[in-house]
Design a protein around this motif. Structure first.
Motif: not given
Ligand code: ADP
Length: 613
Positions: A253, A247, A265-267, A310, A312-313, A316-317
């Protein structure tokens, strides 16, 4: 991490640290929780923890739950299994477990393989294993399966739904027998989609190399995390460190389908829910402990749960929330200001709201007061006007008398002029003198009428710079005739030094007029010799002062204030409004009107108005 060559030593170590046969409370039940990859390997560790918690919650009996890990499951080396079986047999020699719960496919396979040598009659609950990993042929009457379903098609479809531009999907997976099984299934799914997406399988790489590859994936890539128990270099990965490393370095991702990875940390996407599996497995165990025949219990495979992502992910992506499947749950969302400071915001808003309401009420009140003030001013102007009218009535006789004088003089002068003109040699100089007299008397009559008109005129207040002495003097002159009629002596002590003030002439005249007429009234019973009214003026600090004194009976001390109240009168036909109106007028000029009894008898009224700048 450790090397495969050390595995035999690990088994021996486990045997060495065992504290002997497992003992049990008298009425308690014994459960053996058999892990596949050690007690700390996610996601199985989470399932095991969930089952343990649910067992303790659901079981009516005290439970002794013993954890053991099938240490040989990571390796293809079947020789390792024998000492481990011997170790378990020794451990449970005196008290066989009431139920064995296997967590994960390798543990299930182990227990099925070895049940002949171990606990032949002990029920086994096989949990946390995919339905395709079950050896149904080896199941006995004592076995129950709590299967889960892993749907790779759904996992890949989820990636392509949330990131439709994906062109490359890399698969991270280890090389243990269990992991190889899953690789094969993913390969099958990948083959179906190969014309759309390029699948990259890293199962021939060490994890170090996988990390390097993950850091330089081409644009429009995604990663599927299947697992990492043993990598291609034979390195064993315990716990969650491999995922964390990936990660940290990956430039694409990461997707996975086990619940514990959500938040790591996975999407996100559809997933196997730990809680559902744990709760179902524990319920099955409790039913068996209660005496049910295991083979009578049938549990359908537990499918993926509603997608969970998630936040946050997603951010992020750059994944748009609108791309998430309908009904998806989004977790780890940054709390909004409202969520963080709900109470503070609510309190501040309430205070602001209350303030706003208060301000509105005050503004409304101010407006009402302004309207009331305007109305009051209008009323008092009207009252003042009425008061002047009533005064005019009183003055009528004296005005008539005052007019009579010049008119009479004009008539006499006119007659004299006629006689002169009719004479044979008229003295024109004398005629001119007579005409001048006529003109002067006419002017006097004009002045009398002018004063009356100005007193009775109804005009708005007009504040001008004026001399307070002039106002007093004019009023005195105006009342001269009335004083004669009332047989009162008006003593003029008005100063010569001007007293500049700002004010309305007519209204201030009205005040002084009221005071003088009141003084005349007060002295009606006083002997004519003593009917003296003194009008004085002076400068008192920053104020101009005009006072009116009489020699009447005065005002009883306790009534000195009451006389200014509306409708206070001691006169048979009085209205009791004169002084009240006079005080209102003086106060409108920023001044003060008050009365004091004099030592030598009578009363003095003082009008004090601030001097103009
Ligand atoms: P009104 O003259 O109609 O009575 P005012 O307000 O002018 O109304 O006077 C109120 C009362 O104050 C009078 O009735 C009288 O009792 C008293 N007063 C006013 N001026 C004097 C004064 N100079 N001497 C004694 N009493 C006075």
């Amino acid at each position: 991490m450790h090397r495969l060559s050390s595995s035999v030593r690990v088994v021996l170590f486990l045997l060495a640290i065992s504290t002997g046969p497992v003992a049990l409370a008298a009425d308690g039940k014994q459960v053996l929780l058999l892990h596949s990859f050690g007690t700390e390997m996610r996601p199985w560790s989470d399932y095991a923890r969930g089952i343990r918690e649910e067992l303790n919650r659901q079981s009516p009996w005290p439970l002794t739950i013993t954890d053991q890990s099938v240490i040989s499951a990571r390796y293809s080396n079947s020789k390792l299994e024998k000492p481990f079986v011997e170790y378990l047999a020794a451990l449970f020699a005196e008290q066989t477990p009431d139920v064995i719960v296997s967590v994960g496919a390798p543990a299930a396979a182990f227990v099925q393989r070895n049940r002949g040598q171990l606990f032949l009659s002990t029920p086994i609950v096989l949990t946390t294993l995919e339905s395709r990993r079950i050896q149904y042929s080896s199941l006995t009457r004592n076995d129950v399966v709590v299967p889960i379903q892993i749907d790779y098609k759904a996992v890949i479809a989820n990636i392509l739904k949330v990131l439709p531009d994906t062109r490359h999907i890399a698969v991270v997976n280890g090389t243990s027998p269990n992991e190889k099984f899953w690789s094969n299934l993913i390969h099958e799914e990948a083959a179906r989609l190969s014309h759309h997406v390029e699948f990259i399988f890293w199962d021939s790489l060490s994890f170090d190399d996988i990390s390097k590859e993950a850091a330089r994936l081409p644009p429009h890539s995604a990663i599927i995390w299947e697992g990492m128990s043993v990598d291609a270099a034979g390195v064993v990965h315990d716990g969650n460190d491999a995922f964390k490393t990936l990660h940290a370095v990956a430039n694409a991702p990461i997707f996975g389908y086990t619940e514990p990875l959500i938040g790591q940390g996975i999407v996100g996407g559809p997933f196997n829910a730990v809680y559902d599996t744990s709760r179902t497995a524990a319920a099955v165990v409790v039913r068996i402990l209660g005496g049910e025949t295991p083979s009578d219990i049938r549990v359908p495979p537990l499918p993926f749960s509603t997608p969970r992502f998630d936040w946050r992910e997603i951010k992020r992506w750059g994944i748009s929330e609108s791309r998430l499947p309908l009904g998806s749950e989004i977790v780890f969302r940054d709390r909004t200001a409202w969520q963080q400071y709900r109470w503070q915001i609510a309190m501040i808003s309430t205070v602001v709201l209350l303030q706003a309401v208060l301000i509105c009420v005050l503004l409304f009140e101010r407006r009402r007061r302004q309207v009331a003030e305007v109305q009051a001013r209008q009323r008092s102007a009207e009252l003042a006007h009425i008061n002047r009218y009533s005064m005019a009535g009183e003055l009528t006789t004296t005005i008539a008398h005052e007019l009579n004088q010049p008119l009479g003089a004009i008539l006499t002068n006119a007659e004299a002029a006629e006689v002169l003109i009719k004479s044979t040699s008229p003295d024109l100089d004398e005629v001119a003198e007579i005409l001048a007299d006529i003109r002067r008397d006419d002017q006097r009559a004009n002045d009398v009428i002018g004063r009356l008109r100005s007193l009775l005129r109804r005009e708005p207040l007009e504040f001008k710079r004026i001399d307070f002495n002039d106002v007093a003097r004019d009023t005195l002159q105006f009342l001269a005739a009335l004083a004669i009629a009332r047989k009162a002596d008006l003593a003029n002590l008005i100063g010569l030094t001007p007293l500049p003030i700002r004010g309305d002439v007519v209204q201030l005249q009205q005040v002084i007029l009221n005071l003088i007429v009141n003084a005349m009234d007060a002295m009606s019973d006083v002997s004519i010799a003593d009917r003296r009214i003194t009008i004085s003026s002076a400068r008192d600090g920053n104020a101009a002062e005009v006072s009116v004194s009489d020699l009447g009976p005065g005002i009883p001390k306790e009534k000195l204030k009451d006389v200014f109240e509306p409708f206070f009168t001691t006169k048979p036909h009085g209205m009791g409004m004169g002084l009240s109106i006079a005080r209102t007028i003086v106060e409108a000029h920023g001044g003060r009107l008050f009365a004091e009894n004099s030592a030598k008898g009578g009363v003095t009224f003082y009008v004090r108005i601030p001097l103009a700048e």
